[in-house]
Each structure stands twice: as C-alpha cells, then as structure tokens.
Design an enzyme around this catalytic site. Structure first.
Site, PDB file in Angstrom:
ATOM      1  N   TRP A 184       0.869  -1.182   0.000  1.00 20.85           N
ATOM      2  CA  TRP A 184       0.000   0.000   0.000  1.00 20.85           C
ATOM      3  C   TRP A 184       0.906   1.233   0.000  1.00 20.85           C
ATOM      4  O   TRP A 184       1.878   1.296   0.756  1.00 20.85           O
ATOM      5  CB  TRP A 184      -0.921   0.040   1.224  1.00 20.85           C
ATOM      6  CG  TRP A 184      -1.620   1.362   1.275  1.00 20.85           C
ATOM      7  CD1 TRP A 184      -2.645   1.770   0.476  1.00 20.85           C
ATOM      8  CD2 TRP A 184      -1.282   2.488   2.103  1.00 20.85           C
ATOM      9  NE1 TRP A 184      -2.973   3.075   0.756  1.00 20.85           N
ATOM     10  CE2 TRP A 184      -2.160   3.541   1.750  1.00 20.85           C
ATOM     11  CE3 TRP A 184      -0.330   2.714   3.095  1.00 20.85           C
ATOM     12  CZ2 TRP A 184      -2.115   4.795   2.364  1.00 20.85           C
ATOM     13  CZ3 TRP A 184      -0.286   3.960   3.706  1.00 20.85           C
ATOM     14  CH2 TRP A 184      -1.176   4.976   3.344  1.00 20.85           C
ATOM     15  N   GLU A 225      -2.989  -2.904  -2.579  1.00 22.99           N
ATOM     16  CA  GLU A 225      -4.140  -2.325  -1.867  1.00 22.99           C
ATOM     17  C   GLU A 225      -4.433  -0.919  -2.378  1.00 22.99           C
ATOM     18  O   GLU A 225      -3.586  -0.031  -2.312  1.00 22.99           O
ATOM     19  CB  GLU A 225      -3.826  -2.278  -0.363  1.00 22.99           C
ATOM     20  CG  GLU A 225      -4.933  -1.642   0.468  1.00 22.99           C
ATOM     21  CD  GLU A 225      -4.577  -1.541   1.956  1.00 22.99           C
ATOM     22  OE1 GLU A 225      -3.428  -1.873   2.321  1.00 22.99           O
ATOM     23  OE2 GLU A 225      -5.446  -1.122   2.730  1.00 22.99           O
ATOM     24  N   LYS A 227      -6.809   2.737  -2.649  1.00 21.63           N
ATOM     25  CA  LYS A 227      -7.421   3.673  -1.707  1.00 21.63           C
ATOM     26  C   LYS A 227      -8.147   4.752  -2.493  1.00 21.63           C
ATOM     27  O   LYS A 227      -7.794   5.041  -3.642  1.00 21.63           O
ATOM     28  CB  LYS A 227      -6.323   4.274  -0.824  1.00 21.63           C
ATOM     29  CG  LYS A 227      -6.865   5.015   0.372  1.00 21.63           C
ATOM     30  CD  LYS A 227      -5.832   5.136   1.472  1.00 21.63           C
ATOM     31  CE  LYS A 227      -6.398   5.956   2.605  1.00 21.63           C
ATOM     32  NZ  LYS A 227      -5.608   5.884   3.803  1.00 21.63           N
ATOM     33  N   ASP A 258      -9.663  -2.960   1.181  1.00 15.78           N
ATOM     34  CA  ASP A 258      -9.785  -2.427   2.540  1.00 15.78           C
ATOM     35  C   ASP A 258     -11.176  -1.802   2.647  1.00 15.78           C
ATOM     36  O   ASP A 258     -11.545  -0.948   1.833  1.00 15.78           O
ATOM     37  CB  ASP A 258      -8.680  -1.379   2.779  1.00 15.78           C
ATOM     38  CG  ASP A 258      -8.671  -0.819   4.188  1.00 15.78           C
ATOM     39  OD1 ASP A 258      -9.747  -0.424   4.675  1.00 15.78           O
ATOM     40  OD2 ASP A 258      -7.596  -0.747   4.809  1.00 15.78           O
ATOM     41  N   HIS A 261     -11.700   1.943   2.249  1.00 17.57           N
ATOM     42  CA  HIS A 261     -11.059   2.625   1.126  1.00 17.57           C
ATOM     43  C   HIS A 261     -11.965   2.868  -0.073  1.00 17.57           C
ATOM     44  O   HIS A 261     -11.509   2.945  -1.204  1.00 17.57           O
ATOM     45  CB  HIS A 261      -9.821   1.841   0.684  1.00 17.57           C
ATOM     46  CG  HIS A 261      -8.691   1.939   1.662  1.00 17.57           C
ATOM     47  ND1 HIS A 261      -7.424   1.490   1.415  1.00 17.57           N
ATOM     48  CD2 HIS A 261      -8.641   2.466   2.913  1.00 17.57           C
ATOM     49  CE1 HIS A 261      -6.643   1.706   2.457  1.00 17.57           C
ATOM     50  NE2 HIS A 261      -7.367   2.302   3.391  1.00 17.57           N
ATOM     51  N   HIS A 285      -8.706  -6.159   4.034  1.00 19.75           N
ATOM     52  CA  HIS A 285      -8.405  -5.449   5.267  1.00 19.75           C
ATOM     53  C   HIS A 285      -9.758  -5.053   5.821  1.00 19.75           C
ATOM     54  O   HIS A 285     -10.386  -4.119   5.317  1.00 19.75           O
ATOM     55  CB  HIS A 285      -7.586  -4.182   5.002  1.00 19.75           C
ATOM     56  CG  HIS A 285      -6.113  -4.410   5.062  1.00 19.75           C
ATOM     57  ND1 HIS A 285      -5.204  -3.387   4.957  1.00 19.75           N
ATOM     58  CD2 HIS A 285      -5.388  -5.551   5.243  1.00 19.75           C
ATOM     59  CE1 HIS A 285      -3.987  -3.894   5.055  1.00 19.75           C
ATOM     60  NE2 HIS A 285      -4.068  -5.190   5.222  1.00 19.75           N
ATOM     61  N   ASP A 293     -12.259   7.121   6.074  1.00 16.15           N
ATOM     62  CA  ASP A 293     -11.378   5.984   6.367  1.00 16.15           C
ATOM     63  C   ASP A 293     -10.807   6.132   7.782  1.00 16.15           C
ATOM     64  O   ASP A 293      -9.614   6.336   7.968  1.00 16.15           O
ATOM     65  CB  ASP A 293     -10.256   5.968   5.319  1.00 16.15           C
ATOM     66  CG  ASP A 293      -9.273   4.830   5.533  1.00 16.15           C
ATOM     67  OD1 ASP A 293      -9.699   3.775   6.014  1.00 16.15           O
ATOM     68  OD2 ASP A 293      -8.082   5.012   5.210  1.00 16.15           O
ATOM     69  N   ASP A 295     -10.698   3.998  10.326  1.00 16.43           N
ATOM     70  CA  ASP A 295     -10.059   2.832  10.949  1.00 16.43           C
ATOM     71  C   ASP A 295     -10.548   2.564  12.366  1.00 16.43           C
ATOM     72  O   ASP A 295      -9.753   2.300  13.271  1.00 16.43           O
ATOM     73  CB  ASP A 295      -8.532   2.975  10.898  1.00 16.43           C
ATOM     74  CG  ASP A 295      -8.002   2.918   9.479  1.00 16.43           C
ATOM     75  OD1 ASP A 295      -8.074   1.847   8.862  1.00 16.43           O
ATOM     76  OD2 ASP A 295      -7.529   3.966   8.975  1.00 16.43           O
ATOM     77  N   ASP A 325      -7.625  -4.250   9.785  1.00 15.54           N
ATOM     78  CA  ASP A 325      -6.856  -3.002   9.719  1.00 15.54           C
ATOM     79  C   ASP A 325      -7.630  -1.893  10.424  1.00 15.54           C
ATOM     80  O   ASP A 325      -8.512  -1.268   9.832  1.00 15.54           O
ATOM     81  CB  ASP A 325      -6.585  -2.627   8.253  1.00 15.54           C
ATOM     82  CG  ASP A 325      -5.642  -1.433   8.136  1.00 15.54           C
ATOM     83  OD1 ASP A 325      -5.102  -1.005   9.170  1.00 15.54           O
ATOM     84  OD2 ASP A 325      -5.452  -0.923   7.014  1.00 15.54           O
TER      85      ASP A 325
HETATM   86  C1  LIG Z   1      -1.203   0.912   8.360  1.00 17.54           C
HETATM   87  C2  LIG Z   1      -2.127   1.136   7.227  1.00 17.54           C
HETATM   88  O1  LIG Z   1      -3.439   1.158   7.636  1.00 17.54           O
HETATM   89  C3  LIG Z   1      -2.087   0.122   6.182  1.00 17.54           C
HETATM   90  O2  LIG Z   1      -0.809  -0.160   5.825  1.00 17.54           O
HETATM   91  C4  LIG Z   1      -2.855   0.346   4.896  1.00 17.54           C
HETATM   92  O3  LIG Z   1      -3.351  -0.926   4.703  1.00 17.54           O
HETATM   93  C5  LIG Z   1      -3.985   1.317   4.867  1.00 17.54           C
HETATM   94  O4  LIG Z   1      -5.095   0.881   4.958  1.00 17.54           O
HETATM   95  C6  LIG Z   1      -3.780   2.762   4.702  1.00 17.54           C
HETATM   96  O5  LIG Z   1      -4.975   3.460   4.750  1.00 17.54           O
HETATM   97 MN   LIG Z   2      -5.541  -1.235   4.843  1.00 22.24          MN
END
Ligand SMILES: C[C@H](O)[C@H](O)[C@@H](O)C(=O)CO
Ligand SMILES: [Mn+2]
Length: 421
Positions: A184, A225, A227, A258, A261, A285, A293, A295, A325
C-alpha cells in the site's frame, strides 16, 4: 442454564433447517484471521530513527499503556490471543523490524531483522503476513513514493519492496505457510492533478520491477491495496481501485480490498464475488470507516455480516485471505484487538449458521418474499448461544468475560508500563 444446555437448544433450532452446527464450528476453527500488529502501538514501529506517522493516515487517542518495545507488543498480542478463539496470523509492517539499536535503511532490511518475530510465531503456532512501509519516512515526506517523479526516490522504494518480498519469502519458508506481502502506498495529490496518467504509469513500472523477481507462491503471495483518498491526497490517489484491480488481474496478484477505502455507500461485500470470478484469491483489510477511512474497531454490523456471508455462501473460506486493519488509541488496545477479531470470527459463524443453500433456491425461484422473510427470521436465532459454546470449547472466555481479563491485564501490566514512561 449452562452454556452447553443453551447450545443444545440453539443447535436443535438450527438443525431444524438442516444446518449442521458441529460441522460449522469445525470449519470455523480452520479459518485464520490476520491480526495487524499496528493496533498495539498506534502504527509506530520500532525504527531507531523513527519518524512521525505520515501517509495520510492518523491515529487519535492517548489511552495509557501503549507498547513501546517489540517485547511489549508481543506480550500484548499474546494477551489478546488468549481471548480470541482459533489459530491466527500476525500482520507485520516493515517498521516492526528489530535492528539492535542500529539504523538500518528500509531498502537494507533483511530477514534476520525479523528473527524474533519468527521465533515467537513458531512458539505460538502463528502465521505471519507482511507489508513494506512506504510512509513515516523522509523519502515519503511529499506523499509520493513508487510514483515519484524523481527516479532515485522511486528506486529507493522499489528496493524496499524487493527487500520486503525476500523477507516474506524467508518467513514463509521458516513457518511453512505463505506470507501475504501487501503493498500500500500513500501517493496522491491534495488538489486536482494536471496529469493523472503520468504517476500511474510510473507506479505500474515500479510494480513491474518489484515483481520481476520470481518468488515461489509456496512462500510468498503478493497483494496490492487501493485507496480512494487520504489526508493530503483528497483529490487524487495514484493507486486507485481501478488501477490495482487491473494490475492484479493482469499480473496474477491479489487485489486487497480495505473496507475503509471506498465511497461511504460502496460496499466491499458486494465486490468479493465479482473478484473471485477473475482471481483465485482475494485479500481483505476489514476495518470500519465512520464517515471516512477512520479505521475504527471492527463492529458486528450489517456490512461485516454481509462480508461473512459472501465468503461462506460462495465457499470461499480458502480463497479470501481475511486481514484486519484498524487502530484506535482512545480505548484499551488489547480490547480493541479482542473486540475486532472476535467480531470478524462471529461474522463467519453467523454466516455458517445460515440456510445458504435454501436461500439461493428461493432467489432462483423468484421467491423474494421468502428470501427476505427467512433472512430476517435468522437475525433473531440464538446465534449467541452457539458463539458462547464455541468460545468455551476453544478455551477462551465466553460472553463478556474476556473484559475481566483485559481489565486485570491493564492493572497488572499496562498501568505499570504507563507509569514507568
Ligand atoms: C497501516 C495502514 O493502515 C495500512 O498499511 C494500509 O493498509 C492502509 O489501509 C492505509 O490506509
Ligand atoms: Mn488497509
């Protein structure tokens, strides 16, 4: 009523639909989840010349007791694993190398810098997955890496990705299980670009160079990956979904989806079946985007259930490599891993306990009323009783009992750690 008694009642209810509950549990036990190490230290890593987190991602919160050494991180993961049923994998980033106090540039990283992780994984019967780290580094300060206009910067990151694949190959050999190496990159622009094609051409060339070295898929699998946007790359991301989808299909690589994303109403669950028609394997992910995004820790929500259903009903438990993730520093980090991973496993169990074959028949027959009625009915089936039984059988706490363990760990370890620093 005991957990066993509640299970027997639930089992009878599911079995009235022809669902083999014991077989479902046996299947579930075989599914590894790739648990990301970076929840434990807010995506910090252990580089001697460690830089602030960059790449358009961010961690908010300051919950006490963050792991600050590899030993602490492994200790915290071990605690979480005691609360998560099953045998799983640990997903590492290159920044989690252990270099004995020496500054080692990322393009110079070698397998021995991960020996402690390998030994630890062997001891705990864990698989490992890997990610080159193309952020939090002076050579990524302007947000460009493999697509950089400067050839020397691109070359540095190409060498880092090549080194990462060799490390993964070594780990795969040592552990007897292929490592998923996922690339990524943060590359993109804050504002409307005047050239979208140029950076994508450069990224394609960089990837071609990285993958020109053949590595046996017995030891290493490659994923890319995409985004949609990041902080500072709101207008344009070089490695977009279409870019990597095309690249992966053309070059026999895994497309990694992901869940954070994509556009907020665009669902990864809806992409899995499409990709599986063109690719033997797909990687995930699993995250939880809250408006963006963000997380957040994975929740047992509708999209997670739908992802579980798509994997199970398409008989793709061996084709979809499930990774997590998320990174939340506002809550206990061991709890974050525990909640998110248990939820992922719950979603698979939920899917395994659905009358998937009958539901397909209703759809084929055009009986959409019955399809909806049955799907809704199963939402109030005694799924929790089966989950508790599974946890008990797998020797991890059932129900919310895991929280007592996390609280005790917080008192015994995390608070003391926080007070020391
Ligand atoms: C640490 C990151 O979340 C990861 O490497 C990557 O997968 C990502 O999702 C970045 O937005
Ligand atoms: Mn990710």
């Amino acid at each position: 009523m005991t957990i066993e008694q509640r299970y027997q009642l639930a089992k009878a209810q599911y079995e009235s639909w022809g669902i083999d509950v014991d077989a479902a549990l046996a299947k579930l036990k075989q599914v590894p989840i790739s648990i990301h190490c970076w929840q434990g230290d807010d995506v910090g890593g252990f580089e001697v010349n460690k830089q602030a987190l960059s790449g358009g991602i961010d961690v908010t919160g300051n919950y006490p007791g963050k792991a600050t050494t590899p030993e602490e991180l492994r200790q915290d993961i071990e605690q979480a694993l005691k609360l998560i049923p099953g045998q799983h994998r640990i997903n590492l980033h290159a920044i989690y190398a252990e270099t004995n106090g020496e500054i080692v540039e990322r393009d110079q990283l070698k397998p021995h810098h991960f020996q402690n992780w390998i030994d630890w994984a062997k001891k705990h019967q864990l698989g490992i997955d890997f990610n080159p780290t193309l952020f939090s580094h002076p050579k990524a300060d302007d947000g460009l890496t493999l697509s950089h206009p400067d050839q020397s910067i691109r070359d540095f990151w190409i060498r880092h990705c090549q080194a990462s694949r060799r490390i993964a190959e070594h780990i795969g050999k040592e552990l007897g299980s292929p490592v998923l190496t996922n690339i990524w990159i943060p590359d993109g622009y804050k504002d409307t670009p005047s050239d979208r094609l140029g950076p994508r051409k450069r990224l394609k060339e960089s990837l071609d160079t990285i993958f020109s070295e053949e590595i046996d898929s017995t030891y290493n699998l490659d994923a890319v990956e995409s985004k949609l946007f990041g902080i500072g790359s709101e207008a344009y991301v070089v490695g977009s979904h279409e870019f990597y989808l095309g690249y992966a299909v053309q070059n026999n690589k895994l497309c990694l989806l992901d869940t954070g994303h994509y556009h907020p109403t665009e669902m990864v669950s809806n992409k899995i079946s499409a990709l599986l028609l063109f690719s033997d394997k797909v990687a995930l992910h699993v995250s939880r985007p809250v408006r963006w995004d963000s997380d957040h820790v994975v929740s047992f929500d509708d999209e997670l259930k739908e992802i579980g259903l798509e994997i199970v009903r398409n008989d793709a438990l061996n084709n979809v490599l499930i990774g997590l993730d998320f990174f939340d520093a506002s809550i206990n980090r061991v709890a974050a891993w525990t909640i998110g991973t248990r939820n992922m496993i719950k979603a698979l169990l939920y899917a395994l306990l659905m009358p998937n074959d009958q539901l397909k028949v209703y759809q084929e027959q055009g009986d959409y009323t019955k399809r909806l009625a049955v799907l809704e009915e199963f939402k109030s089936y005694p799924f929790g009783a089966v989950w508790d039984y599974y946890c008990e059988r797998m020797d991890v706490p059932a129900g919310l009992d895991w929280l007592d363990h996390v609280n005790k760990y917080e008192d015994d370890v995390l608070v003391k750690r926080a007070n020391k620093s």
